[in-house]
Scaffold this motif. Structure first.
Motif, PDB file in Angstrom:
ATOM      1  N   SER A 158       0.832  -1.211   0.000  1.00  0.00           N
ATOM      2  CA  SER A 158       0.000   0.000   0.000  1.00  0.00           C
ATOM      3  C   SER A 158       0.860   1.252   0.000  1.00  0.00           C
ATOM      4  O   SER A 158       0.567   2.216  -0.710  1.00  0.00           O
ATOM      5  N   TRP A 212     -13.505  -0.934 -10.560  1.00  0.00           N
ATOM      6  CA  TRP A 212     -13.549  -2.259  -9.941  1.00  0.00           C
ATOM      7  C   TRP A 212     -13.665  -2.099  -8.427  1.00  0.00           C
ATOM      8  O   TRP A 212     -12.959  -1.246  -7.844  1.00  0.00           O
ATOM      9  N   CYS A 253     -13.027  -2.118  -4.645  1.00  0.00           N
ATOM     10  CA  CYS A 253     -11.671  -1.904  -4.115  1.00  0.00           C
ATOM     11  C   CYS A 253     -11.064  -3.140  -3.440  1.00  0.00           C
ATOM     12  O   CYS A 253      -9.857  -3.374  -3.574  1.00  0.00           O
ATOM     13  N   TYR A 267     -10.101  -5.829  -6.034  1.00  0.00           N
ATOM     14  CA  TYR A 267      -9.070  -5.191  -6.867  1.00  0.00           C
ATOM     15  C   TYR A 267      -7.732  -5.196  -6.106  1.00  0.00           C
ATOM     16  O   TYR A 267      -6.669  -5.486  -6.669  1.00  0.00           O
ATOM     17  N   GLY A 268      -7.809  -4.923  -4.809  1.00  0.00           N
ATOM     18  CA  GLY A 268      -6.604  -4.955  -3.972  1.00  0.00           C
ATOM     19  C   GLY A 268      -6.009  -6.353  -3.909  1.00  0.00           C
ATOM     20  O   GLY A 268      -4.783  -6.530  -3.933  1.00  0.00           O
ATOM     21  N   LYS A 292      -4.081  -6.950  -7.018  1.00  0.00           N
ATOM     22  CA  LYS A 292      -2.790  -6.238  -6.954  1.00  0.00           C
ATOM     23  C   LYS A 292      -1.787  -7.015  -6.092  1.00  0.00           C
ATOM     24  O   LYS A 292      -0.585  -7.000  -6.344  1.00  0.00           O
ATOM     25  N   MET A 316      -5.112  -2.507   1.576  1.00  0.00           N
ATOM     26  CA  MET A 316      -5.202  -2.443   0.114  1.00  0.00           C
ATOM     27  C   MET A 316      -6.547  -1.875  -0.349  1.00  0.00           C
ATOM     28  O   MET A 316      -6.652  -1.271  -1.414  1.00  0.00           O
ATOM     29  N   THR A 317      -7.582  -2.079   0.461  1.00  0.00           N
ATOM     30  CA  THR A 317      -8.909  -1.608   0.063  1.00  0.00           C
ATOM     31  C   THR A 317      -8.915  -0.082  -0.077  1.00  0.00           C
ATOM     32  O   THR A 317      -9.384   0.459  -1.080  1.00  0.00           O
ATOM     33  N   THR A 345      -6.318   1.798  -0.440  1.00  0.00           N
ATOM     34  CA  THR A 345      -5.369   2.162  -1.502  1.00  0.00           C
ATOM     35  C   THR A 345      -6.051   2.118  -2.869  1.00  0.00           C
ATOM     36  O   THR A 345      -5.878   3.024  -3.692  1.00  0.00           O
ATOM     37  N   MET A 346      -6.848   1.090  -3.107  1.00  0.00           N
ATOM     38  CA  MET A 346      -7.503   0.988  -4.414  1.00  0.00           C
ATOM     39  C   MET A 346      -8.610   2.029  -4.570  1.00  0.00           C
ATOM     40  O   MET A 346      -8.923   2.448  -5.687  1.00  0.00           O
ATOM     41  N   VAL A 364      -6.702   4.868  -5.877  1.00  0.00           N
ATOM     42  CA  VAL A 364      -6.376   4.628  -7.297  1.00  0.00           C
ATOM     43  C   VAL A 364      -7.601   4.925  -8.164  1.00  0.00           C
ATOM     44  O   VAL A 364      -7.512   5.630  -9.179  1.00  0.00           O
ATOM     45  N   ASN A 365      -8.761   4.412  -7.757  1.00  0.00           N
ATOM     46  CA  ASN A 365      -9.981   4.644  -8.548  1.00  0.00           C
ATOM     47  C   ASN A 365     -10.313   6.129  -8.635  1.00  0.00           C
ATOM     48  O   ASN A 365     -10.704   6.624  -9.697  1.00  0.00           O
TER      49      ASN A 365
END
Ligand code: NAP
Length: 286
Positions: free
Chosen positions: A12, A138, A140, A143-144, A147, A265-266, A268-269, A272-273
């Motif tokens: 992350s 996508w 999160c 998607y995480g 990744k 990661m959730t 973080t995505m 990103v989105n």
């Protein structure tokens, strides 16, 4: 074999640094990614999630707006707030923290978010895009997970992936993402007979159930990669996943810990989105 841990905190950090750098570049072009988070009511867990999301946005250099309403907010008023945010050019992503109070139809609320700002990826248009392989947001958490597999250089082509859980926010989109990467996918759920029969065949297992010890060492093929999405409390009140961590660690090749795995990661995505939403807007001719 002792599994290597996939460190969601370290990954992350790396991804968020990349997000911050892209945000900086975008801001120099006059666009600051903006996320609006709506919280209705005073659910304790939701308050923590929302606070973490807003903090992450600020650290990335985003414009962030937190709108808090009391639990008595009417559905109509909530829809009007969303409509206002849909029209707000400074906002590139809108997130309504779930769960909502019982008198509000969550699906109706999600459908009110403009698909261009649906950074949670829960809108039916986002789900349809994922299903048909078209571009879109996508969800999160899965998607995480993807990744995390990318971070270990894992090639899913031809592998057998078993997803335990079929919710709209984790299990189903996870299965579609794995399918898109050419894995052979099995989805298990509460009606699955003999879960172990399926998990023992899997090269990759994603556990997204919400129950402790759903996956134990005897259910895992040696060398499998195991991603633990679950968030539960153990008898001592400590956060734990769906996987029997100590046991599965002796069998798997890679494993995500809880805490410190999929959880970070959730968010973080989500960043990103939101960034990608702002980048899309920045490319549009003014
Ligand atoms: P959910 O909507 O409750 O779905 C759970 C799924 O597990 C359902 O599909 C259910 O099957 C299935 N299931 C229940 N018992 C089972 C069993 N014994 N064997 C096999 N499948 C079983 O939960 P969710 O929203 O997907 O979340 C799952 C977990 O992930 C929760 O612990 C949640 O807190 C966590 N989570 C973590 C993050 C994160 O950021 N780390 C994000 C989202 C969720 P049926 O469909 O048949 O009922």
């Amino acid at each position: 074999m002792t599994a290597q841990l996939i460190d969601g905190i370290a990954l992350s950090k790396q991804l968020r640094e990349h997000v911050a750098a892209r945000t900086q570049a975008l801001r120099q072009r006059g666009v600051q990614p903006g996320l609006a988070v709506i919280l209705v009511g005073d659910n304790a867990a939701s308050q923590v999630y929302v606070r973490n999301k807003v903090k992450a946005c600020e650290e990335a250099g985003f414009h962030s707006v937190l709108e808090r309403y009391d639990a008595g907010l009417s559905q109509q008023a909530l829809l009007e707030h969303i409509e206002r945010l849909n029209r707000d050019d400074r906002i590139h992503g809108i997130l309504v923290q779930l769960p909502l109070p019982d008198h509000i139809d969550a699906q109706r609320v999600i459908e009110a978010i403009s698909p261009e700002k649906d950074v949670d990826g829960f809108h039916i248009a986002s789900a349809g895009a994922l299903m048909t392989g078209l571009p879109g947001f996508w969800p999160c958490t899965p998607y995480g997970c993807l990744k995390m597999l990318d971070s270990i250089g894992y090639d899913l082509k031809g592998k057998h992936a078993v997803v335990i859980g079929r919710s709209n926010i984790v299990g189903k989109p996870m299965a579609l993402m794995l399918l898109q990467r050419n894995a052979t996918v099995t989805v298990c759920h509460s009606g699955t007979h003999d879960l172990a029969h399926f998990t023992r065949q899997a090269d990759v297992i994603v556990a997204a159930v919400g129950k402790r010890n759903v996956l134990t060492a005897d259910m895992v093929k040696p060398g499998a990669v195991v991603l633990d999405v679950g968030m539960n409390r153990n008898d001592a009140g400590k956060l734990c996943g769906d996987v029997d961590f100590d046991g599965v660690r002796q069998v798997a090749s890679y494993l995500t810990p809880v805490p410190g795995g999929v959880g970070p990661m959730t968010i973080t995505m989500l960043l990103v989105n939101t960034l990608e939403s702002a980048e899309r807007v920045a490319k549009l001719p003014s």
